[in-house]
Design a protein around this motif. Structure first.
Motif, mmCIF file in Angstrom:
data_model
loop_
_atom_site.group_PDB
_atom_site.id
_atom_site.type_symbol
_atom_site.label_atom_id
_atom_site.label_comp_id
_atom_site.label_asym_id
_atom_site.label_seq_id
_atom_site.Cartn_x
_atom_site.Cartn_y
_atom_site.Cartn_z
ATOM 1 N N GLY A 26 39.747 46.999 49.144
ATOM 2 C CA GLY A 26 40.450 46.451 50.309
ATOM 3 C C GLY A 26 41.884 46.071 49.959
ATOM 4 O O GLY A 26 42.828 46.388 50.683
ATOM 5 N N LEU A 27 42.042 45.409 48.815
ATOM 6 C CA LEU A 27 43.390 45.020 48.379
ATOM 7 C C LEU A 27 44.248 46.258 48.136
ATOM 8 O O LEU A 27 45.405 46.333 48.558
ATOM 9 N N ARG A 28 43.671 47.259 47.462
ATOM 10 C CA ARG A 28 44.410 48.512 47.217
ATOM 11 C C ARG A 28 44.771 49.188 48.533
ATOM 12 O O ARG A 28 45.897 49.656 48.719
ATOM 13 N N GLY A 29 43.782 49.232 49.432
ATOM 14 C CA GLY A 29 44.006 49.882 50.725
ATOM 15 C C GLY A 29 45.107 49.200 51.518
ATOM 16 O O GLY A 29 45.801 49.834 52.315
ATOM 17 N N LEU A 30 45.255 47.890 51.304
ATOM 18 C CA LEU A 30 46.307 47.142 52.003
ATOM 19 C C LEU A 30 47.577 47.065 51.163
ATOM 20 O O LEU A 30 48.448 46.237 51.404
ATOM 21 N N ARG A 31 47.659 47.925 50.166
ATOM 22 C CA ARG A 31 48.881 48.168 49.392
ATOM 23 C C ARG A 31 49.304 47.019 48.498
ATOM 24 O O ARG A 31 50.501 46.817 48.249
ATOM 25 N N VAL A 32 48.319 46.238 48.017
ATOM 26 C CA VAL A 32 48.653 45.206 47.040
ATOM 27 C C VAL A 32 48.847 45.881 45.683
ATOM 28 O O VAL A 32 48.021 46.692 45.265
ATOM 29 N N GLY A 33 49.943 45.550 45.030
ATOM 30 C CA GLY A 33 50.224 46.149 43.724
ATOM 31 C C GLY A 33 50.965 45.176 42.832
ATOM 32 O O GLY A 33 51.072 43.977 43.133
ATOM 33 N N SER A 34 51.498 45.701 41.754
ATOM 34 C CA SER A 34 52.153 44.895 40.738
ATOM 35 C C SER A 34 53.247 44.011 41.334
ATOM 36 O O SER A 34 54.106 44.491 42.071
ATOM 37 N N GLY A 35 53.205 42.709 41.007
ATOM 38 C CA GLY A 35 54.241 41.778 41.443
ATOM 39 C C GLY A 35 54.018 41.198 42.833
ATOM 40 O O GLY A 35 54.724 40.271 43.234
ATOM 41 N N ASP A 36 53.031 41.715 43.559
ATOM 42 C CA ASP A 36 52.767 41.173 44.898
ATOM 43 C C ASP A 36 51.998 39.853 44.812
ATOM 44 O O ASP A 36 51.439 39.527 43.773
ATOM 45 N N GLU A 37 51.979 39.131 45.935
ATOM 46 C CA GLU A 37 51.213 37.891 46.008
ATOM 47 C C GLU A 37 50.139 37.985 47.084
ATOM 48 O O GLU A 37 50.347 38.602 48.131
ATOM 49 N N VAL A 38 49.005 37.375 46.785
ATOM 50 C CA VAL A 38 47.891 37.326 47.732
ATOM 51 C C VAL A 38 47.528 35.868 47.970
ATOM 52 O O VAL A 38 47.210 35.136 47.023
ATOM 53 N N LEU A 39 47.577 35.442 49.220
ATOM 54 C CA LEU A 39 47.188 34.075 49.572
ATOM 55 C C LEU A 39 45.682 33.994 49.675
ATOM 56 O O LEU A 39 45.042 34.862 50.281
ATOM 57 N N MET A 40 45.113 32.958 49.073
ATOM 58 C CA MET A 40 43.655 32.778 49.173
ATOM 59 C C MET A 40 43.304 31.312 48.953
ATOM 60 O O MET A 40 44.149 30.525 48.550
ATOM 61 N N SER A 41 42.066 30.964 49.234
ATOM 62 C CA SER A 41 41.634 29.583 49.059
ATOM 63 C C SER A 41 41.433 29.282 47.582
ATOM 64 O O SER A 41 41.002 30.140 46.810
ATOM 65 N N ALA A 42 41.722 28.039 47.182
ATOM 66 C CA ALA A 42 41.477 27.622 45.802
ATOM 67 C C ALA A 42 39.984 27.458 45.549
ATOM 68 O O ALA A 42 39.551 27.386 44.403
ATOM 69 N N TYR A 43 39.206 27.392 46.625
ATOM 70 C CA TYR A 43 37.752 27.326 46.491
ATOM 71 C C TYR A 43 37.195 28.641 47.020
ATOM 72 O O TYR A 43 37.079 28.831 48.232
ATOM 73 N N ASP A 44 36.909 29.568 46.119
ATOM 74 C CA ASP A 44 36.460 30.895 46.553
ATOM 75 C C ASP A 44 35.692 31.562 45.413
ATOM 76 O O ASP A 44 35.664 31.055 44.286
ATOM 77 N N PHE A 45 35.112 32.702 45.724
ATOM 78 C CA PHE A 45 34.377 33.490 44.736
ATOM 79 C C PHE A 45 35.335 33.943 43.638
ATOM 80 O O PHE A 45 36.397 34.494 43.929
ATOM 81 N N LYS A 46 34.912 33.721 42.400
ATOM 82 C CA LYS A 46 35.735 34.036 41.231
ATOM 83 C C LYS A 46 36.204 35.494 41.219
ATOM 84 O O LYS A 46 37.329 35.796 40.828
ATOM 85 N N GLY A 47 35.317 36.398 41.633
ATOM 86 C CA GLY A 47 35.642 37.824 41.608
ATOM 87 C C GLY A 47 36.854 38.158 42.476
ATOM 88 O O GLY A 47 37.611 39.087 42.164
ATOM 89 N N ASN A 48 37.033 37.411 43.573
ATOM 90 C CA ASN A 48 38.183 37.682 44.447
ATOM 91 C C ASN A 48 39.492 37.409 43.708
ATOM 92 O O ASN A 48 40.453 38.172 43.804
ATOM 93 N N PHE A 49 39.515 36.301 42.977
ATOM 94 C CA PHE A 49 40.681 35.935 42.168
ATOM 95 C C PHE A 49 40.953 37.028 41.128
ATOM 96 O O PHE A 49 42.076 37.491 40.949
ATOM 97 N N GLN A 50 39.867 37.460 40.467
ATOM 98 C CA GLN A 50 40.025 38.456 39.407
ATOM 99 C C GLN A 50 40.420 39.824 39.949
ATOM 100 O O GLN A 50 41.123 40.580 39.277
ATOM 101 N N ASP A 51 39.971 40.135 41.165
ATOM 102 C CA ASP A 51 40.398 41.390 41.795
ATOM 103 C C ASP A 51 41.917 41.401 41.994
ATOM 104 O O ASP A 51 42.573 42.422 41.795
ATOM 105 N N VAL A 52 42.467 40.260 42.397
ATOM 106 C CA VAL A 52 43.919 40.179 42.598
ATOM 107 C C VAL A 52 44.631 40.383 41.256
ATOM 108 O O VAL A 52 45.578 41.162 41.152
ATOM 109 N N LEU A 53 44.124 39.707 40.218
ATOM 110 C CA LEU A 53 44.718 39.873 38.879
ATOM 111 C C LEU A 53 44.609 41.311 38.396
ATOM 112 O O LEU A 53 45.522 41.832 37.754
ATOM 113 N N ALA A 54 43.486 41.970 38.719
ATOM 114 C CA ALA A 54 43.254 43.338 38.253
ATOM 115 C C ALA A 54 44.327 44.287 38.787
ATOM 116 O O ALA A 54 44.596 45.328 38.196
ATOM 117 N N LEU A 55 44.946 43.927 39.919
ATOM 118 C CA LEU A 55 45.994 44.770 40.492
ATOM 119 C C LEU A 55 47.382 44.322 40.029
ATOM 120 O O LEU A 55 48.396 44.748 40.568
#
Ligand SMILES: *Cc1c(COP(=O)(O)O)cnc(C)c1O
Length: 397
Positions: free
Chosen positions: A85-114
């Motif tokens: 989903g993040l890739r499909g929405l064109r998230v890439g190097s240097g971009d920022e993703v807003l999310m809750s500080a209380y969330d599933f760990k994998g979501n955070f790591q998915d953002v880092l993975a990109l």
């Protein structure tokens, strides 16, 4: 003491008394003849051995129908679906993703993975929902996506989030992994985002042990994901056997959700006195429309005589119920170099410390099962001081 016998009979199981539910939590996965039959059919007709066959086709079609979306791509996990989903929405190097500080760990790591940066926003006081009012403070010229999750049976105010995202030109990636079948303002949770993720992991409401789906109406998202995943074959696939197991579960999702919601309503109605901290969802604006994967419970220190949440969980587990600690605050477990924070995230710290979650199978058993849970909670609350003292003396026990 002459009162010794009756007292020990009412002691918490953690302190040697008899458990409220000696057989322990309900069996999971449940014995499901419809799932067995569907998988057996796939074994008989040979579809189990296809790369891509009638079961994936049927599951994808049923998801499109259920969620009223144009595309439902099947993936190896919910985490993979979020990444796609993040890739499909064109998230890439240097971009920022807003999310809750209380969330599933994998979501955070998915953002880092990109190679992108999570920007963490606080939750509403006493809730597990991102604080919509504070999101705008985190927006920069590098912000691409707002990643939002419906957690522990609470539903986000998607019309408000949609307005905010549109106003700032952001895309929404909606994590509906915990609430398949929930309805928000007349539309399915998962149909509000530019893209949305579902999970079919081993503990989830729709389970194939592993698996996930990405829902979207956007052709450009589908194309970008396809470019990434098509490598001669599909790189993160769901199998025909998994799809076969899921089809019947999706068909009865509405009925199963209704049964679980009725149990939660009864629990909240009967349990207010003893468990202040039961979720407010069933009386909120989305009453009756949510889905319960892990029912959230806030351990209020005043109500529980300062018994830490983790000890409440241990004591309730000893009584035979699957009540566990929930997510860690992302800001509590990751190095500050990995994210940017909006404010001090104090409410997310509270959620981190005080949230427990009940696994869903008990909710399908019905009112007697949830009444027993209240008996267990009341017992532990009555003995909170003794439990705290005993465990302080002997923390290993
Ligand atoms: C379970 C879950 C996921 C995805 O989990 P997988 O195990 O990768 O399928 C994502 N977000 C939330 C909120 C979840 O609960």
């Amino acid at each position: 003491m002459s009162t010794n016998a009756p007292q020990s009979a009412s002691l918490p199981a953690l302190l040697g008394g008899p458990p409220v539910r000696p057989a322990g939590p309900p069996r999971w996965p449940e014995d499901a003849p419809d799932v067995r039959e569907s998988v057996e059919r796939a074994l008989r007709d040979g579809s189990w051995a296809s790369y891509h066959g009638p079961n994936s086709e049927a599951l994808s079609a049923a998801l499109r129908q259920e969620f009223q979306v144009q595309h439902a791509g099947l993936f190896a996990s919910g985490t993979a679906a979020v990444e796609m989903g993040l890739r499909g929405l064109r998230v890439g190097s240097g971009d920022e993703v807003l999310m809750s500080a209380y969330d599933f760990k994998g979501n955070f790591q998915d953002v880092l993975a990109l190679d992108a940066t999570p920007v963490l926003v606080d939750v509403l006081p006493g809730r597990w929902m991102i604080d919509t009012e504070r999101i705008a403070e985190g927006i920069s010229d590098r912000t691409k996506v707002l990643l939002v999750s419906h957690l522990h049976g609470e539903l986000l105010d998607m019309p408000a989030l949609r307005q905010l995202a549109d106003r700032h030109g952001l895309a929404i990636l909606e994590d509906a992994c915990q609430v398949p079948g929930a309805v928000i303002a007349g539309r399915r949770a998962g149909a509000w985002g530019d893209a949305a993720a579902l999970s079919f992991g081993g503990s989830k409401l729709l389970s194939a042990g592993r698996g996930g789906a990405l829902l979207t109406d956007r052709e450009d998202v589908v194309q970008r994901v396809r470019l990434h995943t098509q490598r001669g074959n599909d790189a993160y696939p769901l199998s025909e056997l998994q799809a076969a197991a899921l089809i019947p579960q999706l068909a009865r999702l509405g009925a199963d959700n209704a049964r679980r919601a009725a149990s939660v309503r009864a629990l909240v109605e009967q349990g207010q006195a003893v468990c202040a901290g039961l979720p407010s969802t069933s009386s909120g604006p989305h009453a009756g429309n949510t889905a319960y994967y892990k029912l959230g419970l806030t351990v209020d220190r005043d109500v529980w005589s300062d018994l830490p949440a983790e000890l409440v969980a241990r004591a309730v587990q000893a009584e035979g119920f699957a009540l566990h600690s929930a997510f860690r605050g992302l800001h509590r477990v990751h190095s500050q170099r990995r994210f940017r924070a909006v404010g001090d995230l104090s409410e997310a710290s509270q959620a981190d410390a005080n949230t427990l979650v009940l696994h869903h199978p008990l909710l399908k058993e019905g009112p007697e099962a949830t009444r027993r849970l209240l008996v267990a909670l009341e017992k532990i609350q009555r003995h909170a001081d003794t439990i705290r003292a005993a465990c302080a003396k002997n923390p290993a026990s």
